[in-house]
Design an enzyme around this catalytic site. Sequence first.
Site, PDB file in Angstrom:
ATOM      1  N   ALA A   1       0.829  -1.212   0.000  1.00  0.00           N
ATOM      2  CA  ALA A   1       0.000   0.000   0.000  1.00  0.00           C
ATOM      3  C   ALA A   1       0.861   1.259   0.000  1.00  0.00           C
ATOM      4  CB  ALA A   1      -0.928  -0.004   1.212  1.00  0.00           C
TER       5      ALA A   1
ATOM      6  N   GLY B   1     -16.964 -13.559  -4.828  1.00  0.00           N
ATOM      7  CA  GLY B   1     -16.157 -13.707  -3.608  1.00  0.00           C
ATOM      8  C   GLY B   1     -14.686 -13.412  -3.855  1.00  0.00           C
TER       9      GLY B   1
ATOM     10  N   GLY C   1     -22.838 -24.740   5.652  1.00  0.00           N
ATOM     11  CA  GLY C   1     -22.657 -23.293   5.755  1.00  0.00           C
ATOM     12  C   GLY C   1     -22.583 -22.606   4.402  1.00  0.00           C
TER      13      GLY C   1
ATOM     14  N   LYS D   1     -25.343 -10.085  -9.015  1.00  0.00           N
ATOM     15  CA  LYS D   1     -23.934 -10.146  -9.433  1.00  0.00           C
ATOM     16  C   LYS D   1     -23.808  -9.892 -10.936  1.00  0.00           C
ATOM     17  CE  LYS D   1     -22.848 -13.302  -5.670  1.00  0.00           C
ATOM     18  NZ  LYS D   1     -22.860 -14.727  -5.300  1.00  0.00           N
TER      19      LYS D   1
HETATM   20  N1  NAP Z   1     -20.542 -14.236   3.524  1.00  0.00           N
HETATM   21  C1  NAP Z   1     -19.982 -14.327   2.354  1.00  0.00           C
HETATM   22  O1  NAP Z   1     -19.404 -15.368   1.997  1.00  0.00           O
HETATM   23  C2  NAP Z   1     -20.018 -13.170   1.403  1.00  0.00           C
HETATM   24  C3  NAP Z   1     -19.382 -13.264   0.145  1.00  0.00           C
HETATM   25  C4  NAP Z   1     -19.378 -12.166  -0.713  1.00  0.00           C
HETATM   26  C5  NAP Z   1     -20.033 -11.012  -0.329  1.00  0.00           C
HETATM   27  N2  NAP Z   1     -20.673 -10.948   0.884  1.00  0.00           N
HETATM   28  C6  NAP Z   1     -21.323  -9.687   1.243  1.00  0.00           C
HETATM   29  O2  NAP Z   1     -20.649  -9.145   2.369  1.00  0.00           O
HETATM   30  C7  NAP Z   1     -21.548  -8.440   3.197  1.00  0.00           C
HETATM   31  C8  NAP Z   1     -21.453  -8.970   4.626  1.00  0.00           C
HETATM   32  O3  NAP Z   1     -21.808 -10.325   4.660  1.00  0.00           O
HETATM   33  P1  NAP Z   1     -21.525 -11.241   5.940  1.00  0.00           P
HETATM   34  O4  NAP Z   1     -21.782 -12.633   5.502  1.00  0.00           O
HETATM   35  O5  NAP Z   1     -20.228 -10.915   6.555  1.00  0.00           O
HETATM   36  O6  NAP Z   1     -22.710 -10.766   6.900  1.00  0.00           O
HETATM   37  P2  NAP Z   1     -22.870 -11.075   8.464  1.00  0.00           P
HETATM   38  O7  NAP Z   1     -22.036 -12.210   8.871  1.00  0.00           O
HETATM   39  O8  NAP Z   1     -24.332 -11.122   8.719  1.00  0.00           O
HETATM   40  O9  NAP Z   1     -22.269  -9.765   9.162  1.00  0.00           O
HETATM   41  C9  NAP Z   1     -22.897  -8.515   9.135  1.00  0.00           C
HETATM   42  C10 NAP Z   1     -22.209  -7.603  10.115  1.00  0.00           C
HETATM   43  O10 NAP Z   1     -22.762  -6.289   9.999  1.00  0.00           O
HETATM   44  C11 NAP Z   1     -23.212  -5.848  11.267  1.00  0.00           C
HETATM   45  N3  NAP Z   1     -24.439  -5.062  11.056  1.00  0.00           N
HETATM   46  C12 NAP Z   1     -25.521  -5.418  10.332  1.00  0.00           C
HETATM   47  N4  NAP Z   1     -26.450  -4.437  10.349  1.00  0.00           N
HETATM   48  C13 NAP Z   1     -25.929  -3.444  11.108  1.00  0.00           C
HETATM   49  C14 NAP Z   1     -26.385  -2.168  11.518  1.00  0.00           C
HETATM   50  N5  NAP Z   1     -27.583  -1.711  11.149  1.00  0.00           N
HETATM   51  N6  NAP Z   1     -25.570  -1.409  12.282  1.00  0.00           N
HETATM   52  C15 NAP Z   1     -24.360  -1.857  12.668  1.00  0.00           C
HETATM   53  N7  NAP Z   1     -23.861  -3.066  12.305  1.00  0.00           N
HETATM   54  C16 NAP Z   1     -24.637  -3.846  11.549  1.00  0.00           C
HETATM   55  C17 NAP Z   1     -23.468  -7.088  12.095  1.00  0.00           C
HETATM   56  O11 NAP Z   1     -23.321  -6.756  13.468  1.00  0.00           O
HETATM   57  P3  NAP Z   1     -23.435  -7.873  14.634  1.00  0.00           P
HETATM   58  O12 NAP Z   1     -22.240  -8.761  14.418  1.00  0.00           O
HETATM   59  O13 NAP Z   1     -23.348  -7.132  15.887  1.00  0.00           O
HETATM   60  O14 NAP Z   1     -24.732  -8.569  14.410  1.00  0.00           O
HETATM   61  C18 NAP Z   1     -22.364  -8.008  11.575  1.00  0.00           C
HETATM   62  O15 NAP Z   1     -21.165  -7.778  12.275  1.00  0.00           O
HETATM   63  C19 NAP Z   1     -22.925  -8.593   2.529  1.00  0.00           C
HETATM   64  O16 NAP Z   1     -23.172  -7.493   1.701  1.00  0.00           O
HETATM   65  C20 NAP Z   1     -22.764  -9.851   1.687  1.00  0.00           C
HETATM   66  O17 NAP Z   1     -23.645  -9.872   0.577  1.00  0.00           O
HETATM   67  C21 NAP Z   1     -20.672 -11.985   1.738  1.00  0.00           C
END
Ligand code: NAP
Length: 437
Positions: A39, A140, A192, A210
């Site tokens: 970076a 991803g 999962g 996507k």
């Molecule tokens: N999971 C995957 O493999 C993957 C792959 C590609 C893209 N994505 C994208 O990445 C993003 C995150 O996915 P994820 O799987 O990591 O989701 P996740 O595990 O549900 O995590 C969401 C996080 O955001 C926090 N959060 C949600 N709403 C909030 C709010 N209103 N205020 C403050 N914090 C808030 C949650 O807090 P808490 O922990 O306190 O509940 C949690 O830490 C999404 O857009 C998803 O489409 C995910």
Amino acid sequence: MTQEREKSPVRISLLGCGTVGGGVLRLLQENKDFLGLRAGGEIEVTHVLVKSPNKPRVAECKKEWLTTDPEVIFGDPRVDLVVEVMGGEQPAYDYIQRAIAAGKGVVTANKLLIAKHGPELVEQAIKNRTDLAFEASVGGGIPIIRTLREALASDSVASVHGILNGTCNYILTRMREGMSFGVALQQAQELGYAEADPTLDVGGHDAAQKLVVMSMLAFGASVNAGEIMVEGISEIEEVDLQFADRFGYRIKHLGIGYDRGERVELRVHPALVRKNSVLANVDGVLNGVFVEGRALGPCLLVGRGAGDMPTAVSVVADIVDVARSRIEGQPGLATRGIQLKHRPVMPIEEVETRYYLRFAVGDHPGVLGHIASALGAESVSIEQMVQEGRALEADDAVPVCIITHRCQEGAVRRALKAIESQVFLKGAPRILRIEDV
Ligand SMILES: NC(=O)c1ccc[n+]([C@@H]2O[C@H](COP(=O)([O-])OP(=O)(O)OC[C@H]3O[C@@H](n4cnc5c(N)ncnc54)[C@H](OP(=O)(O)O)[C@@H]3O)[C@@H](O)[C@H]2O)c1
């Protein structure tokens, strides 16, 4: 100015620390030494916004970073870069707009948000000479956005075909091995891969989001997502996989895009692809994107399309890029390369491809002739036709399966409408498209 900047770290705040956010913090820590070098300066985490501060987090998430108050982040002028990994439309959309308006760089993994508001957010970022990076929103860990935006900046993309949803690919792979849809879905959830509510995955809408994002980079297209025909995999039956196999095909769930001049052809559905084609052999939970460049020709990217660490690889790569551009005093340079124009999506009736049609029919003489003449009346010509077995009882249905030559979908649909009114038909015909990739 640049020299001063090189001495001070780039300060980042995470919005969310779930699956992806946790992976991001782990990767930033594991690769700390060389990330700073790449970076051009240290990357320092300042805050992590979450909903429930007492939830268990990855060990790399320091307690003092946690906050539930977004104002702590937006009110801190030292924050250079906001990493949105919370998901959903709101409040993520407001937060990203605020970050861009404040001249902060933004990295997001949010496909829903970029599919819905990407063009407008890109425009806002360009206007504010800041960065909006979203590599993790498609595929991803597969670097498809960067490939389209940077590596293929010299070429014009003719088409993209993507296996964009790992859950669908996992289920179809297991079904090909003889498992039922329900059992395969349950297994995907236990492992999962699938959400507790898998509707977005198996219904095709995750892949559609996507595809919209990919078409921004592949074709420079800003589209109305509602115009895209989306079909999921829940209607696929074992018999379709068997027939496909017999004809020399596999069934894959694809996001498909073609550059059609003023318009773009975008569609999401299960499709038959030849067994020896590159995408036919991308199995299990893997994702794959096949790009056809007009000068380059074919190009295939395969990898893990979800999960904490693969997704973190893409998010952190964006963080490094955005951090470097700020350190070097050139914020927003990469985002300015994204040039978008509104393009209508070609109506599905005008799409031309080959079709797989399956009918459940009563075992009466003349049925095949009826079907063939209804198709012929719409100039849909038949490449192959198979009638399977004989009915044991008078009322039993037997499957008739047809592969057509290339024709317009509107013609096939009109022919099917005529066939649907026939008494010999026992259930709705199945229509699947064939993709020659
Ligand atoms: N999971 C995957 O493999 C993957 C792959 C590609 C893209 N994505 C994208 O990445 C993003 C995150 O996915 P994820 O799987 O990591 O989701 P996740 O595990 O549900 O995590 C969401 C996080 O955001 C926090 N959060 C949600 N709403 C909030 C709010 N209103 N205020 C403050 N914090 C808030 C949650 O807090 P808490 O922990 O306190 O509940 C949690 O830490 C999404 O857009 C998803 O489409 C995910």
